[in-house]
Motif scaffolding. Structure first.
Motif, PDB file in Angstrom:
ATOM      1  N   SER A  13      32.575  11.040 -19.751  1.00  0.00           N
ATOM      2  CA  SER A  13      33.644  12.118 -19.135  1.00  0.00           C
ATOM      3  C   SER A  13      34.279  11.915 -17.629  1.00  0.00           C
ATOM      4  O   SER A  13      35.370  12.496 -17.488  1.00  0.00           O
ATOM      5  CB  SER A  13      32.910  13.416 -19.266  1.00  0.00           C
ATOM      6  N   HIS A  14      33.484  11.391 -16.746  1.00  0.00           N
ATOM      7  CA  HIS A  14      33.999  11.041 -15.353  1.00  0.00           C
ATOM      8  C   HIS A  14      35.248  10.172 -15.458  1.00  0.00           C
ATOM      9  O   HIS A  14      36.019  10.439 -14.492  1.00  0.00           O
ATOM     10  CB  HIS A  14      33.013  10.630 -14.423  1.00  0.00           C
ATOM     11  N   HIS A  15      35.341   9.277 -16.548  1.00  0.00           N
ATOM     12  CA  HIS A  15      36.657   8.143 -16.407  1.00  0.00           C
ATOM     13  C   HIS A  15      37.773   9.091 -16.645  1.00  0.00           C
ATOM     14  O   HIS A  15      38.857   8.848 -16.278  1.00  0.00           O
ATOM     15  CB  HIS A  15      36.186   7.314 -17.632  1.00  0.00           C
ATOM     16  N   VAL A  16      37.548  10.178 -17.909  1.00  0.00           N
ATOM     17  CA  VAL A  16      38.980  10.923 -18.179  1.00  0.00           C
ATOM     18  C   VAL A  16      39.083  12.064 -17.278  1.00  0.00           C
ATOM     19  O   VAL A  16      40.135  12.558 -17.269  1.00  0.00           O
ATOM     20  CB  VAL A  16      38.914  11.237 -19.706  1.00  0.00           C
ATOM     21  N   GLU A  17      38.282  12.549 -16.623  1.00  0.00           N
ATOM     22  CA  GLU A  17      38.402  13.691 -15.829  1.00  0.00           C
ATOM     23  C   GLU A  17      38.899  13.377 -14.258  1.00  0.00           C
ATOM     24  O   GLU A  17      39.251  14.209 -13.442  1.00  0.00           O
ATOM     25  CB  GLU A  17      36.928  14.501 -15.801  1.00  0.00           C
ATOM     26  N   GLY A  18      38.740  11.955 -14.018  1.00  0.00           N
ATOM     27  CA  GLY A  18      39.173  11.436 -12.674  1.00  0.00           C
ATOM     28  C   GLY A  18      38.249  11.864 -11.620  1.00  0.00           C
ATOM     29  O   GLY A  18      38.670  12.208 -10.454  1.00  0.00           O
ATOM     30  N   VAL A  19      37.137  12.039 -11.805  1.00  0.00           N
ATOM     31  CA  VAL A  19      36.021  12.186 -10.719  1.00  0.00           C
ATOM     32  C   VAL A  19      35.151  11.144 -10.666  1.00  0.00           C
ATOM     33  O   VAL A  19      34.961  10.235 -11.563  1.00  0.00           O
ATOM     34  CB  VAL A  19      35.008  13.449 -11.033  1.00  0.00           C
ATOM     35  N   VAL A  20      34.371  11.293  -9.612  1.00  0.00           N
ATOM     36  CA  VAL A  20      33.576   9.937  -8.954  1.00  0.00           C
ATOM     37  C   VAL A  20      32.178   9.869  -9.968  1.00  0.00           C
ATOM     38  O   VAL A  20      31.779  11.161 -10.174  1.00  0.00           O
ATOM     39  CB  VAL A  20      33.079  10.187  -7.577  1.00  0.00           C
ATOM     40  N   GLY A  21      31.832   8.675 -10.266  1.00  0.00           N
ATOM     41  CA  GLY A  21      30.784   8.624 -11.283  1.00  0.00           C
ATOM     42  C   GLY A  21      29.604   8.548 -10.255  1.00  0.00           C
ATOM     43  O   GLY A  21      28.953   9.516  -9.817  1.00  0.00           O
ATOM     44  N   GLY A  22      29.165   7.174 -10.050  1.00  0.00           N
ATOM     45  CA  GLY A  22      27.735   7.137  -9.270  1.00  0.00           C
ATOM     46  C   GLY A  22      26.674   7.868 -10.132  1.00  0.00           C
ATOM     47  O   GLY A  22      26.609   7.682 -11.201  1.00  0.00           O
ATOM     48  N   TRP A  23      25.993   8.510  -9.424  1.00  0.00           N
ATOM     49  CA  TRP A  23      24.853   9.349 -10.006  1.00  0.00           C
ATOM     50  C   TRP A  23      25.158  10.526 -10.510  1.00  0.00           C
ATOM     51  O   TRP A  23      24.258  11.413 -11.138  1.00  0.00           O
ATOM     52  CB  TRP A  23      23.724   9.587  -8.872  1.00  0.00           C
ATOM     53  N   HIS A  24      26.479  10.848 -10.524  1.00  0.00           N
ATOM     54  CA  HIS A  24      26.958  12.152 -11.326  1.00  0.00           C
ATOM     55  C   HIS A  24      26.669  11.710 -12.819  1.00  0.00           C
ATOM     56  O   HIS A  24      27.139  11.030 -13.586  1.00  0.00           O
ATOM     57  CB  HIS A  24      28.471  12.085 -11.090  1.00  0.00           C
ATOM     58  N   ASP A  25      26.107  12.940 -13.549  1.00  0.00           N
ATOM     59  CA  ASP A  25      25.468  12.792 -14.898  1.00  0.00           C
ATOM     60  C   ASP A  25      26.615  12.928 -15.960  1.00  0.00           C
ATOM     61  O   ASP A  25      26.096  14.076 -16.507  1.00  0.00           O
ATOM     62  CB  ASP A  25      24.106  13.522 -14.898  1.00  0.00           C
ATOM     63  N   SER A  26      27.606  12.220 -15.826  1.00  0.00           N
ATOM     64  CA  SER A  26      28.287  12.316 -16.923  1.00  0.00           C
ATOM     65  C   SER A  26      27.945  11.742 -18.364  1.00  0.00           C
ATOM     66  O   SER A  26      27.126  11.100 -18.242  1.00  0.00           O
ATOM     67  CB  SER A  26      29.604  11.693 -16.732  1.00  0.00           C
ATOM     68  N   ASP A  27      28.490  12.343 -19.314  1.00  0.00           N
ATOM     69  CA  ASP A  27      28.209  12.067 -20.683  1.00  0.00           C
ATOM     70  C   ASP A  27      29.188  11.252 -21.290  1.00  0.00           C
ATOM     71  O   ASP A  27      30.370  11.124 -21.068  1.00  0.00           O
ATOM     72  CB  ASP A  27      27.827  13.187 -21.527  1.00  0.00           C
ATOM     73  N   LEU A  28      28.854  10.611 -22.583  1.00  0.00           N
ATOM     74  CA  LEU A  28      29.997   9.745 -23.095  1.00  0.00           C
ATOM     75  C   LEU A  28      31.011  10.746 -23.974  1.00  0.00           C
ATOM     76  O   LEU A  28      30.481  11.999 -24.223  1.00  0.00           O
ATOM     77  CB  LEU A  28      29.244   8.907 -24.306  1.00  0.00           C
ATOM     78  N   THR A  29      32.026  10.258 -23.942  1.00  0.00           N
ATOM     79  CA  THR A  29      33.038  10.887 -24.602  1.00  0.00           C
ATOM     80  C   THR A  29      33.101  10.740 -26.134  1.00  0.00           C
ATOM     81  O   THR A  29      32.350   9.879 -26.513  1.00  0.00           O
ATOM     82  CB  THR A  29      34.603  10.433 -24.019  1.00  0.00           C
TER      83      THR A  29
END
Length: 209
Positions: A13-29
């Motif tokens: 989700s951070h890829h499509v939302e344009g936010v920084v990943g790193g340890w941000h706990d985004s899930d798969l789209t």
């Protein structure tokens, strides 16, 4: 013959939302989940039936979901290792990429590149990042599996491969191996000379585009 298959998680989700990943706990789209299933099928085709397989993954949601797809198809229970996480970007994580871009201090061309924190409070230096990946790899490689699968992140892959081929950590200041999201990198060690090879880097032929 020892084979290690290094997976970079697919679209999150951070890829499509344009936010920084790193340890941000985004899930798969939804697309990322489809790609995770394709990764699992590709690994099933590469790993012989009946082979003993070790599966270890970063503990963030996007890598956990990828590893769960792989584990389900191969009949292997994943192990979670937070040392395989992506580089931490400190206070930038989860913020818009533009926020980071405005504050980012690029590393110097020469000098202490390993100790550079990029001007972001709480961000890991390359030295700290590499040290934890190397520690995880030392433990992973101590296990006597003929086939091992490591699920990690794009930047982290550089240090996984560097550890595999025995690069001294102090030489990592300029190293960057680029691999797309959802890729599989194949590492191999022969039984006679015990030479370690980088067979394929960032292979995405299994993904439908």
């Amino acid at each position: 013959m020892r084979s290690i298959h290094v997976v970079t998680h697919p679209e999150a989700s951070h890829h499509v939302e344009g936010v920084v990943g790193g340890w941000h706990d985004s899930d798969l789209t939804p697309g990322g989940l489809r790609d995770a299933a394709a990764i699992a099928r590709a690994l099933r085709a590469e790993v012989p039936e009946g082979a003993e397989v070790g599966l270890v993954s970063s503990d963030l949601q996007r890598t956990r979901r990828t590893a769960q797809e792989i584990g389900q198809l191969l009949g292997v229970e994943p192990a979670w290792d937070p040392r395989l996480r992506e580089k931490s970007y400190g206070e930038a994580e989860g913020r818009p990429q533009e926020w980071l871009d405005k504050r980012f201090v690029p590393p110097p061309a020469t000098g202490d590149r390993m100790g550079h924190d990029e001007g972001i409070e709480g961000a890991e230096t390359r030295a700290v990042f590499a040290a934890r990946i190397y520690a995880a790899m030392e433990e992973i490689l101590s296990r006597p599996y003929e086939h091992q699968i490591i699920v990690t992140h794009g930047f982290a892959l550089t240090f996984v491969v560097a550890s595999w081929i025995g690069m001294p950590p102090e030489s990592l200041g300029h190293v960057n191996l680029r691999a797309p999201s959802g890729s599989i990198t194949h590492l191999r060690e022969d039984d006679f000379f015990h030479n370690r090879q980088l067979v394929r880097l960032g292979d995405t032929r299994h993904l439908a585009r």
